[in-house]
Enzyme design. Structure first.
Site, PDB file in Angstrom:
ATOM      1  CG  HIS A  59       3.857   0.114   2.528  1.00  0.00           C
ATOM      2  ND1 HIS A  59       4.278  -0.672   1.478  1.00  0.00           N
ATOM      3  CD2 HIS A  59       2.565   0.411   2.252  1.00  0.00           C
ATOM      4  CE1 HIS A  59       3.284  -0.848   0.624  1.00  0.00           C
ATOM      5  NE2 HIS A  59       2.229  -0.189   1.084  1.00  0.00           N
ATOM      6  CG  HIS A  61      -1.946   2.816   2.025  1.00  0.00           C
ATOM      7  ND1 HIS A  61      -1.825   3.025   0.667  1.00  0.00           N
ATOM      8  CD2 HIS A  61      -1.311   1.641   2.269  1.00  0.00           C
ATOM      9  CE1 HIS A  61      -1.166   2.024   0.109  1.00  0.00           C
ATOM     10  NE2 HIS A  61      -0.828   1.169   1.070  1.00  0.00           N
ATOM     11  CG  LEU A  62      -0.792   8.956   6.238  1.00  0.00           C
ATOM     12  CD1 LEU A  62       0.060  10.196   6.456  1.00  0.00           C
ATOM     13  CD2 LEU A  62      -1.243   8.376   7.574  1.00  0.00           C
ATOM     14  NE  ARG A  63      -6.809   4.031   2.778  1.00  0.00           N
ATOM     15  CZ  ARG A  63      -6.346   3.057   2.001  1.00  0.00           C
ATOM     16  NH1 ARG A  63      -5.688   3.370   0.877  1.00  0.00           N
ATOM     17  NH2 ARG A  63      -6.530   1.801   2.326  1.00  0.00           N
ATOM     18  CG  ASN A  93      -3.148   3.759  -2.664  1.00  0.00           C
ATOM     19  OD1 ASN A  93      -2.513   4.314  -1.780  1.00  0.00           O
ATOM     20  ND2 ASN A  93      -3.737   2.590  -2.503  1.00  0.00           N
ATOM     21  CG  ASP A 150       1.628  -0.049  -2.265  1.00  0.00           C
ATOM     22  OD1 ASP A 150       2.095  -1.194  -2.396  1.00  0.00           O
ATOM     23  OD2 ASP A 150       0.804   0.258  -1.395  1.00  0.00           O
ATOM     24  CG  HIS A 230       3.227  -5.402   0.220  1.00  0.00           C
ATOM     25  ND1 HIS A 230       3.395  -6.082  -0.956  1.00  0.00           N
ATOM     26  CD2 HIS A 230       2.512  -4.278  -0.096  1.00  0.00           C
ATOM     27  CE1 HIS A 230       2.811  -5.421  -1.936  1.00  0.00           C
ATOM     28  NE2 HIS A 230       2.283  -4.331  -1.452  1.00  0.00           N
ATOM     29  CG  ASP A 303       0.452  -2.461   3.174  1.00  0.00           C
ATOM     30  OD1 ASP A 303       0.058  -1.326   2.817  1.00  0.00           O
ATOM     31  OD2 ASP A 303       0.275  -3.478   2.471  1.00  0.00           O
ATOM     32  CG  HIS A 307     -10.265  -0.109   3.682  1.00  0.00           C
ATOM     33  ND1 HIS A 307     -10.299   0.717   2.582  1.00  0.00           N
ATOM     34  CD2 HIS A 307      -9.238  -0.976   3.465  1.00  0.00           C
ATOM     35  CE1 HIS A 307      -9.340   0.365   1.728  1.00  0.00           C
ATOM     36  NE2 HIS A 307      -8.681  -0.661   2.250  1.00  0.00           N
TER      37      HIS A 307
END
Length: 422
Positions: A59, A61-63, A93, A150, A230, A303, A307
């Site tokens: 899980h 998020h590599l953006r 996402n 997600d 999560h 997760d 940011h």
């Protein structure tokens, strides 16, 4: 290139535990034995160090694409390697959303330049809009190994039912973000004593619990497989245990912040402690920990959700999410191993073996003939988490300033050293 790891304390997550040598040849583990004598190109003295399979974080998020000011495939790979993570599942996402074969193929191709192995989770619905299912067979053909919306739930139960059936036919794992958005409303932290003190809108635990029950019921009725991600509430852990004991094909994960931190951290009004689902209460931390010890959870994931400092600067309006690739192992060791709650063998299963099994991407063990994806760490090395020294583009860690015990010394992928702590 040949690499020889000498005198490491090996924990393979299956049956082998003890001091052995590992010889690596042509990207593969060639031999695991005691006292190997071989003129390797590189010999690493692992005396006093622990050697495990490379961690698989399912899980992340590599953006990338579209939000690469936060993270990208290369920087995310750097952070993963520094955390002993050799494989990541990137979530969809992004901008644009990972919902076409073309985007999947692009990520896989560009991901070859990363230090770690990048696997793709495509979205369940087109554009994460929750209205139209993607063509799962085409996503699978392009290389996706799982599907998830997600960041958002699939709110329509009928659509989720169809997704479970079609994903099963396509050979894709469905990963469910369990949240009822109507209940969440404008809440930004757990609904309870801290939200009342700060006079901010809270998120009821029912938001998560209701959707866990819904998706487990759907999986039961359809005889389909599902992965709940999560998990943060004590009730959800109990529900999942009850369903799986009755033979439901469900797996689940939680993250280090849910068995380490409580909503009390939000008193700082620091958005680096805001994530979705939110930090809960002390009783939830205890129940999640208990469930880990009782084999309710199959995996621990990070997760990892980067940011920028600007985005996280305002407590009330900041986006949810924290980074976690480099703290996944040390916080887990600090909270579960060094407190005597879990042995290393179980921790290796949670971090290395089970995620690969669930995603169908290999065994993840340390065995002759297997891929040489390996993490080597100092089990007792203490260090303080300093955001500025982490490798992610973003620095929003909820473990900043925390003293942890356990530090990666080497990470190998396909037998190549991709990280060395110097």
């Amino acid at each position: 290139m040949t690499v020889l790891l000498k005198n490491g304390y090996i924990v393979d997550g299956k049956s082998r535990e003890g001091v052995f040598d590992i010889l690596i040849e042509d990207k593969l583990i060639s031999i695991i034995a005691k006292d190997i004598n071989f003129p390797a190109d590189k010999t690493i003295d692992c005396t006093g160090l622990t050697v495990i399979p490379g961690i698989c974080d399912m899980h992340v998020h590599l953006r990338d694409p579209g939000q690469t000011h936060k993270e990208d495939l290369i920087s995310g790979g750097e952070a993963a390697a520094a955390g002993g993570v050799t494989a990541v599942l990137c979530m969809p996402n992004t901008s644009p959303v990972i919902d076409t074969p073309e985007i999947i193929r692009d990520i896989i191709e560009r991901g070859k330049a990363s230090k770690v192995k990048i696997y793709v989770c495509a979205s369940i619905t087109k554009g994460l809009q929750g209205k139209k299912l993607n063509d799962f067979k085409e996503l699978r053909k392009a290389g996706a190994v799982a599907v998830s919306d997600d960041g958002r739930p699939v709110e329509n139960a009928r659509l989720m039912s169809e997704a479970l059936v079609k994903a099963r036919a396509a050979g894709l794992k469905v990963i469910s973000h369990c949240e009822n958005l109507d209940i969440t409303g404008k809440g930004i932290i757990n609904e309870g004593k801290i939200s009342e003190k700060l006079e901010v809108e809270g998120v009821s635990r029912s938001s998560e619990n209701i959707m866990v029950l819904r998706d487990m019921c759907l999986a039961h009725d359809l005889r389909a497989s599902i992965h709940i991600t999560h998990v943060s509430t004590k009730e959800a852990a109990v529900y999942i245990k009850a369903f799986t004991e009755r033979g439901i094909m469900a797996t689940c994960d939680t993250t280090p912040h849910y068995f380490t931190l409580t909503e009390d951290s939000l008193m700082k009004q620091d958005a680096d402690y805001r994530m979705s689902p939110p930090l809960r209460e002390f009783e939830d931390v205890m129940e999640i920990t208990k469930a880990l010890c009782n084999d309710v959870f199959d995996c621990i994931a990070s997760d990892h959700a980067p940011h920028t400092p600007d985005e996280k600067s305002d407590f009330h309006s900041a986006p949810n999410g924290v980074i976690g690739l480099e703290t996944l192992l040390p916080v887990t060791l600090t909270r579960l191993y060094h407190t005597g709650k879990l042995p290393l063998m179980k921790i290796v299963r949670l971090l290395c073996i089970n995620p690969r099994r669930i995603l169908g991407i290999g065994t993840g063990g340390l065995e002759a003939g297997g891929m040489a994806d390996i993490a080597v760490f100092d089990l007792n090395k203490q260090w303080v988490v300093n955001p500025e020294k982490l490798h992610s583009k973003s620095k929003n860690t909820c473990f900043k300033g925390m003293r942890v015990k356990g530090r990666i010394k080497y990470t190998l992928v396909n037998g190549e050293i991709v990280y060395e702590d110097k």
